[in-house]
Write a protein that holds these residues in place. Structure first.
Motif, PDB file in Angstrom:
ATOM      1  N   ALA A 280      -3.401   2.370  16.439  1.00  0.00           N
ATOM      2  CA  ALA A 280      -3.036   2.152  15.064  1.00  0.00           C
ATOM      3  C   ALA A 280      -1.710   1.442  14.951  1.00  0.00           C
ATOM      4  O   ALA A 280      -0.752   1.874  15.461  1.00  0.00           O
ATOM      5  CB  ALA A 280      -3.188   3.397  14.223  1.00  0.00           C
ATOM      6  N   GLU A 281      -1.841   0.686  14.160  1.00  0.00           N
ATOM      7  CA  GLU A 281      -0.325  -0.063  13.429  1.00  0.00           C
ATOM      8  C   GLU A 281       0.584   1.046  12.669  1.00  0.00           C
ATOM      9  O   GLU A 281       1.756   1.077  12.779  1.00  0.00           O
ATOM     10  CB  GLU A 281      -0.722  -1.287  12.425  1.00  0.00           C
ATOM     11  CG  GLU A 281      -0.687  -2.647  13.333  1.00  0.00           C
ATOM     12  CD  GLU A 281      -1.553  -2.719  14.476  1.00  0.00           C
ATOM     13  OE1 GLU A 281      -2.879  -2.113  14.411  1.00  0.00           O
ATOM     14  OE2 GLU A 281      -1.441  -3.101  15.631  1.00  0.00           O
ATOM     15  N   ALA A 282      -0.286   1.791  12.139  1.00  0.00           N
ATOM     16  CA  ALA A 282       0.461   2.801  11.082  1.00  0.00           C
ATOM     17  C   ALA A 282      -0.320   4.078  11.089  1.00  0.00           C
ATOM     18  O   ALA A 282      -1.505   4.157  10.892  1.00  0.00           O
ATOM     19  CB  ALA A 282       0.814   2.245   9.797  1.00  0.00           C
ATOM     20  N   ILE A 283       0.381   5.168  11.058  1.00  0.00           N
ATOM     21  CA  ILE A 283      -0.129   6.674  11.030  1.00  0.00           C
ATOM     22  C   ILE A 283       0.407   7.191   9.664  1.00  0.00           C
ATOM     23  O   ILE A 283       1.367   7.615  10.040  1.00  0.00           O
ATOM     24  CB  ILE A 283      -0.049   7.266  12.285  1.00  0.00           C
ATOM     25  CG1 ILE A 283      -0.856   6.485  13.639  1.00  0.00           C
ATOM     26  CG2 ILE A 283      -0.748   8.710  12.103  1.00  0.00           C
ATOM     27  CD1 ILE A 283      -0.371   6.939  14.870  1.00  0.00           C
ATOM     28  N   VAL A 284      -0.457   7.690   8.493  1.00  0.00           N
ATOM     29  CA  VAL A 284       0.272   8.141   7.538  1.00  0.00           C
ATOM     30  C   VAL A 284      -0.400   9.421   7.446  1.00  0.00           C
ATOM     31  O   VAL A 284      -1.575   9.808   7.239  1.00  0.00           O
ATOM     32  CB  VAL A 284      -0.051   7.258   6.426  1.00  0.00           C
ATOM     33  CG1 VAL A 284       0.580   7.907   5.054  1.00  0.00           C
ATOM     34  CG2 VAL A 284       0.095   5.786   6.561  1.00  0.00           C
ATOM     35  N   LEU A 285       0.476  10.476   7.393  1.00  0.00           N
ATOM     36  CA  LEU A 285       0.397  11.991   7.523  1.00  0.00           C
ATOM     37  C   LEU A 285       1.105  12.929   6.537  1.00  0.00           C
ATOM     38  O   LEU A 285       1.859  12.436   5.943  1.00  0.00           O
ATOM     39  CB  LEU A 285       0.425  12.352   9.045  1.00  0.00           C
ATOM     40  CG  LEU A 285       0.283  11.739  10.395  1.00  0.00           C
ATOM     41  CD1 LEU A 285       0.960  12.127  11.398  1.00  0.00           C
ATOM     42  CD2 LEU A 285      -1.484  11.725  10.330  1.00  0.00           C
ATOM     43  N   PRO A 286       0.275  13.865   6.070  1.00  0.00           N
ATOM     44  CA  PRO A 286       1.195  14.755   5.370  1.00  0.00           C
ATOM     45  C   PRO A 286       2.518  15.005   6.060  1.00  0.00           C
ATOM     46  O   PRO A 286       3.721  15.288   5.307  1.00  0.00           O
ATOM     47  CB  PRO A 286       0.354  16.159   5.163  1.00  0.00           C
ATOM     48  CG  PRO A 286      -0.945  15.832   5.734  1.00  0.00           C
ATOM     49  CD  PRO A 286      -0.694  14.767   6.821  1.00  0.00           C
TER      50      PRO A 286
ATOM     51  N   VAL B 230       4.764   7.518   5.387  1.00  0.00           N
ATOM     52  CA  VAL B 230       5.169   6.281   5.630  1.00  0.00           C
ATOM     53  C   VAL B 230       4.863   5.659   4.129  1.00  0.00           C
ATOM     54  O   VAL B 230       3.736   5.486   3.766  1.00  0.00           O
ATOM     55  CB  VAL B 230       4.070   5.600   6.956  1.00  0.00           C
ATOM     56  CG1 VAL B 230       4.872   4.116   7.075  1.00  0.00           C
ATOM     57  CG2 VAL B 230       4.083   6.188   8.116  1.00  0.00           C
ATOM     58  N   SER B 231       5.840   4.680   3.988  1.00  0.00           N
ATOM     59  CA  SER B 231       5.594   4.125   2.378  1.00  0.00           C
ATOM     60  C   SER B 231       4.928   2.899   2.645  1.00  0.00           C
ATOM     61  O   SER B 231       4.760   2.196   3.467  1.00  0.00           O
ATOM     62  CB  SER B 231       7.011   3.767   2.026  1.00  0.00           C
ATOM     63  OG  SER B 231       7.451   2.350   2.834  1.00  0.00           O
ATOM     64  N   PRO B 232       4.235   2.735   1.360  1.00  0.00           N
ATOM     65  CA  PRO B 232       3.182   1.688   1.571  1.00  0.00           C
ATOM     66  C   PRO B 232       4.043   0.136   1.930  1.00  0.00           C
ATOM     67  O   PRO B 232       3.222  -0.732   2.566  1.00  0.00           O
ATOM     68  CB  PRO B 232       2.739   1.305  -0.062  1.00  0.00           C
ATOM     69  CG  PRO B 232       2.819   2.674  -0.478  1.00  0.00           C
ATOM     70  CD  PRO B 232       4.089   3.391   0.072  1.00  0.00           C
ATOM     71  N   ASP B 233       5.440   0.025   1.732  1.00  0.00           N
ATOM     72  CA  ASP B 233       6.127  -0.991   2.109  1.00  0.00           C
ATOM     73  C   ASP B 233       6.158  -1.230   3.431  1.00  0.00           C
ATOM     74  O   ASP B 233       5.863  -2.196   4.179  1.00  0.00           O
ATOM     75  CB  ASP B 233       7.516  -0.981   1.396  1.00  0.00           C
ATOM     76  CG  ASP B 233       8.248  -1.918   1.851  1.00  0.00           C
ATOM     77  OD1 ASP B 233       7.928  -3.503   1.259  1.00  0.00           O
ATOM     78  OD2 ASP B 233       9.207  -2.036   2.415  1.00  0.00           O
ATOM     79  N   GLU B 234       6.438   0.049   4.188  1.00  0.00           N
ATOM     80  CA  GLU B 234       6.520   0.162   5.535  1.00  0.00           C
ATOM     81  C   GLU B 234       5.041  -0.139   6.117  1.00  0.00           C
ATOM     82  O   GLU B 234       5.044  -1.064   6.882  1.00  0.00           O
ATOM     83  CB  GLU B 234       7.108   1.488   5.938  1.00  0.00           C
ATOM     84  CG  GLU B 234       6.896   1.705   7.472  1.00  0.00           C
ATOM     85  CD  GLU B 234       7.957   0.983   8.279  1.00  0.00           C
ATOM     86  OE1 GLU B 234       9.066   0.314   7.550  1.00  0.00           O
ATOM     87  OE2 GLU B 234       8.136   0.864   9.582  1.00  0.00           O
ATOM     88  N   VAL B 235       3.953   0.129   5.573  1.00  0.00           N
ATOM     89  CA  VAL B 235       2.636   0.133   6.236  1.00  0.00           C
ATOM     90  C   VAL B 235       2.436  -1.470   6.105  1.00  0.00           C
ATOM     91  O   VAL B 235       1.910  -2.165   7.101  1.00  0.00           O
ATOM     92  CB  VAL B 235       1.646   0.660   5.478  1.00  0.00           C
ATOM     93  CG1 VAL B 235       0.236   0.299   5.928  1.00  0.00           C
ATOM     94  CG2 VAL B 235       1.790   2.432   5.460  1.00  0.00           C
ATOM     95  N   ALA B 236       2.676  -1.884   4.861  1.00  0.00           N
ATOM     96  CA  ALA B 236       2.666  -3.232   4.856  1.00  0.00           C
ATOM     97  C   ALA B 236       3.292  -4.261   5.951  1.00  0.00           C
ATOM     98  O   ALA B 236       2.837  -5.285   6.448  1.00  0.00           O
ATOM     99  CB  ALA B 236       2.850  -3.786   3.352  1.00  0.00           C
ATOM    100  N   GLN B 237       4.584  -3.749   6.042  1.00  0.00           N
ATOM    101  CA  GLN B 237       5.377  -4.516   7.143  1.00  0.00           C
ATOM    102  C   GLN B 237       4.693  -4.516   8.381  1.00  0.00           C
ATOM    103  O   GLN B 237       4.742  -5.326   9.211  1.00  0.00           O
ATOM    104  CB  GLN B 237       6.599  -3.901   7.326  1.00  0.00           C
ATOM    105  CG  GLN B 237       7.658  -4.669   7.779  1.00  0.00           C
ATOM    106  CD  GLN B 237       7.851  -6.074   7.449  1.00  0.00           C
ATOM    107  OE1 GLN B 237       7.663  -6.664   6.157  1.00  0.00           O
ATOM    108  NE2 GLN B 237       7.529  -7.101   8.505  1.00  0.00           N
ATOM    109  N   ARG B 238       3.876  -3.257   8.707  1.00  0.00           N
ATOM    110  CA  ARG B 238       3.605  -3.259  10.109  1.00  0.00           C
ATOM    111  C   ARG B 238       2.320  -3.986  10.146  1.00  0.00           C
ATOM    112  O   ARG B 238       2.063  -4.654  11.108  1.00  0.00           O
ATOM    113  CB  ARG B 238       3.283  -1.640  10.581  1.00  0.00           C
ATOM    114  CG  ARG B 238       4.466  -0.946  10.539  1.00  0.00           C
ATOM    115  CD  ARG B 238       4.472   0.264  11.171  1.00  0.00           C
ATOM    116  NE  ARG B 238       5.467   1.249  11.308  1.00  0.00           N
ATOM    117  CZ  ARG B 238       5.528   2.365  11.575  1.00  0.00           C
ATOM    118  NH1 ARG B 238       4.475   2.971  12.097  1.00  0.00           N
ATOM    119  NH2 ARG B 238       6.448   3.159  11.524  1.00  0.00           N
ATOM    120  N   ILE B 239       1.355  -4.058   9.053  1.00  0.00           N
ATOM    121  CA  ILE B 239       0.382  -5.029   9.213  1.00  0.00           C
ATOM    122  C   ILE B 239       0.683  -6.313   9.502  1.00  0.00           C
ATOM    123  O   ILE B 239       0.222  -7.182  10.055  1.00  0.00           O
ATOM    124  CB  ILE B 239      -0.540  -4.780   7.679  1.00  0.00           C
ATOM    125  CG1 ILE B 239      -1.097  -3.356   7.843  1.00  0.00           C
ATOM    126  CG2 ILE B 239      -1.833  -5.931   7.914  1.00  0.00           C
ATOM    127  CD1 ILE B 239      -1.681  -3.116   6.526  1.00  0.00           C
TER     128      ILE B 239
END
Lengths: 332, 332, 332, 332
Positions: free
Chosen positions: D194-200, D204-213
């Protein structure tokens, strides 16, 4: 090798195992992340010592290992290589790497492969082994890369055999892999509720097997499962022949033999094998980065650890035979 | 039987096939919905003619067939029954049913089983057959219940073998079921891109098989797949032995033989087999409700149809050999 | 096009479907076997009309379609393309093909895609459609390429949901694909023994759904399954909200909603979809070879047939609603 | 309890987990092998405290647990039970057991269930816990029973989503289970690249997720995978909404959200979960045989061990966040 390598190579050797591709990916991308060059060697040690004009060693970039993490087998290929027992042949392999500026090698494979890795290490190459074999017989790792997938494939097959055995009131004699080591047989037998588990390390006489099938019948079971490791004293065919010849009347079930064979090597890697592949591959690169080599990367408990190759080779991890007894109790 | 039956029985016979349980469920619940009683016969014709005190025939209520639709095999069990070739034995079976007030029987099975069904019909019992065999060799149905699941299990196994064959640059010789009929072999070969497909209906000489493996090697393929039906002139072991003996040098790949065996019978029923089971079972009851019997329920195109049992038995549905040629073209 | 084409192109369009890769392989290798050149168009109609410098159209050789027959999705990619409704845009696509010497096109896709195919045909291009959509709503084919795999994925998911629903004595409300057409919902519901099946073509009121769940509870079932097509009047979430609001007391089971979503598109192609892909692809090339075009390749019974695109587009194959009633009877 | 129990009971509690049935089987048959009586309690603690006339507690013999080892879920059923927080209710449960001569209880479940187990222990009952939850968040066991199967189901689903995402050049935002604990999300993310893994535990901020995509797109990937644990700050729907609102232009991929939901609980138990179930169940009985209770049975490394329930309850096993970083490096 002094300090960090500038370029490394990676190969897979021996029987293919699910998760090898994840390990190749992890070795490659972890090394690239450190700024090192990475070379993939095709067809194991045979490719390593092949003349350079055959082109068996080539650069791997990040995209070259994309899309492989969910595939079984090994994209680098594997092969047997008798020549590799020859010191001069190995020296040619080291020269081949040196000509490309490669000063470290990651060897993904089982017992025989790590023996080769150790020999290269003795000749001066910085080598890291990654414990990978479906047989799970390698000292230095509680579980080896590929074993979990092989077990799940084998158990899925036995589950299918149980369905048809139960429909026909039959005994199913199933041969699983394991030439010297009964790990697969033991785990498959315990996981499928087998009546008898016959292993190189746990010989059960045909008379005893017959008795357990009889007991199952008398307890009202509609089927009986017997798991035989290929390296047991009698393989599945031989065992069934003896049962037919000497115990036909006692054993009320019809009997059918199935040899699972190479399907056990295939299959989409399980999560455990993907995680092991990722962690082992990344750990191998960490070792090289801190100057550690001549070791096997494996799992102890839930930690990734290293063991000197010299302590690993030529040994076979003992089997926990208490589990055979447990399987017997639970199949009642 | 005059008018509608008051009570029916259902049995499964011959090799078990995925979807039989769905058919049992559909027969049972469709009949119960009409207010009829339903009896399940254990172990096929053997159970039908067994002395009543063995208790092989018992009532089925709606809940008795709950939770079985996703299970392979047959909850009623199946068995061979030599005695059933004897008219007197069959008369005992009819008497057993009559003693329970049962005046109609649904027989779920393949060629041999429908021959038995026809014989019972000739002796005066209202019988409906449901076309079910993994071999798909039964006249009267384009596809038989169970074939789709068997194909998917076999193809899944060959997919696994291709992974390991490709890792080791090997040819994989795979034997699939099909004693008299090459349907499974043909479909599996086409679905897996096999280099050669050797069937009872399509004998390919070992020389030709060798040549196709050679061609695959020369086209740069990393593996070759040869599918052999068990009823072919040479089975997989024999074919491989000939290839090793006579063609070892041409065939550059190593070769490995796998006999898939009984795993092809198991497996969770596919959707197609569940739908067929449901539709066939319900249709059998509709037939009995309108007084139709002595027929086989099968599929023509997308319609469920019936064919007189007399026209079905002793025949084998021919194979579409154009597909062998197609498989050959597509494997290039 | 006069006589046989010298070069053809192939594209996949609309939602991806398992088996498309087999069809691409069959189109490619069948055409190559006739000595024609083959081009693959990336990203559907969008790739077709893209400026040539984007390189969306490129040659396909036999090895380019090797190793793809067991993979879901489409290696050519797919995309929506609004511009394609514009006649001038389509003319650009035809020009793009002409510039490469391509005089025929195979379009693998569903209803919208075949509408595009027909428009290209009207503008003079030799076009053949291949019926491929998981929704199975296309006139001209009893079953469309990809539907069987989607059904098996969905049923496998519902089987998993039943396990946990049964452990917790719950009702599971499951939404499956099908915006306009209830085929998937109907087949999944029948194959899983659903208590209620709610479709665009078969609206079941929330009150009736509640009653069926109540009935299941009262018959002693440990769970209830409700299958909802995404295009039904109330989707799964909405239906569950109404049930909670208006029927909470009657419905003794807890309820859980699951929207299966895009996993239904993925998955290794089933045997049926592999065979359909092979046969459809080969048939498309046979059509072109004998000068037939402007038609859709599909299945009627067990025969591969063609239907003029003009008769196919804009229609929706009707659903066999008798099967809804059958599902209801069998879930008793 | 003084000395060995004469009769024991077993229950499953909390969310169902694959392997629970194997544990029930192992508890039952290991106890029977010692000559003890065994009772199964239906529907967890709710069944334990139910009035005896409801019949929720009944004898288990060896055959009662036959044929269940390969089934997901729990044949004993499970349920939430608010009343169990009340000491008097628990006393009723102990009385119910005493009335049957039962002096020990095995509780198979996760954190909340073991809290209940501990409370019963404090009130004088001999209790053994077995660590079972798909969340793998329980102190006292490196891995809990059921987690491995849940992971494999989730990864299989994400593999399917990747196929269709890749065909359409999309980003797939996938929500997996894990309300408080990101174990499933982390393992699934690492196993699927996965490009990003968002966990409790790893926001990972939405901005960072966007950047990884964006990075994945620019590296030439055809798809991007984002794994979101259900307990993360933004769930998958919310995250996708933010990405659409704030980052639509940067993120060139289309996005699709899938919530895997309860399918993660189902599934045929993996080999690892079968082996854990067998070993944990047998170990629980060994503990009781030697007078040990008030403990949780779990895995440390490859050993089955016990930890006092008092040290386990109310805690959450920390996550190895180094693996998040590893996943990030390997997704390059």
């Amino acid at each position: 090798m002094q300090g960090q390598p500038k370029a490394i190579a990676v190969l897979t050797s021996g029987g293919d195992a699910a998760g090898m591709n994840m390990a190749i990916r992890a070795v490659t991308r972890s090394a690239l992340a450190r700024g090192w060059a990475v070379y993939g060697v095709q067809e194991g040690f045979a490719g390593l010592i092949a003349p350079p004009e055959e082109g068996k060693i080539s650069r791997l970039e990040a995209r070259d290992v994309g899309g492989i993490l969910g595939r079984g087998g090994t994209v680098l290929g594997s092969a047997r290589c008798k020549d590799f027992h020859d010191e001069k042949a190995r020296a040619r392999g080291i020269d081949n790497l040196a000509a490309l500026g490669v000063d470290a090698l990651v060897v993904i494979g089982g017992n025989g492969s790590q023996t080769g890795a150790h020999a290269l290490h003795e000749q001066g190459l910085a080598v890291i082994g990654i414990a990978s074999t479906i047989d799970n017989d390698l000292e230095g790792s509680d579980i080896t890369l590929g074993a979990d997938t092989a077990l799940n494939v084998a158990v899925d097959a036995v589950d299918k055999l149980r369905v048809t055995a139960s429909s026909h009131r039959r005994a199913s004699i199933v041969e699983v892999m394991g030439r010297h080591c009964g790990y697969i047989g033991l785990a498959v037998g315990l996981a499928t509720g087998a009546e008898a588990i016959v292993l190189p390390e746990n010989d059960v006489s045909p008379d005893e097997v017959a008795q357990r099938i009889v007991n199952a019948y008398e307890r009202g079971k509609h089927h009986a499962i017997v798991i035989v490791a290929e390296g047991a004293r009698h393989n599945a065919q031989a065992l069934a022949a003896i049962l037919e010849r000497d115990h036909r009347e006692r054993v009320r079930f019809d009997m059918r033999v199935t040899v699972l064979g190479h399907i056990q090597r295939g299959g989409t890697p399980t999560v455990q094998d993907r995680l092991l592949g990722a962690r082992f591959g990344a750990h191998a690169i960490e070792c090289l980065a801190r100057g550690e080599h001549g070791v096997l990367v494996g799992l102890r408990g839930s930690e990734v650890v290293t063991t000197p190759l010299a302590e690993v080779i030529g040994k076979q991890k003992p089997l926990d035979l208490d589990l055979v007894e447990l399987a017997h109790v639970l199949a009642q």
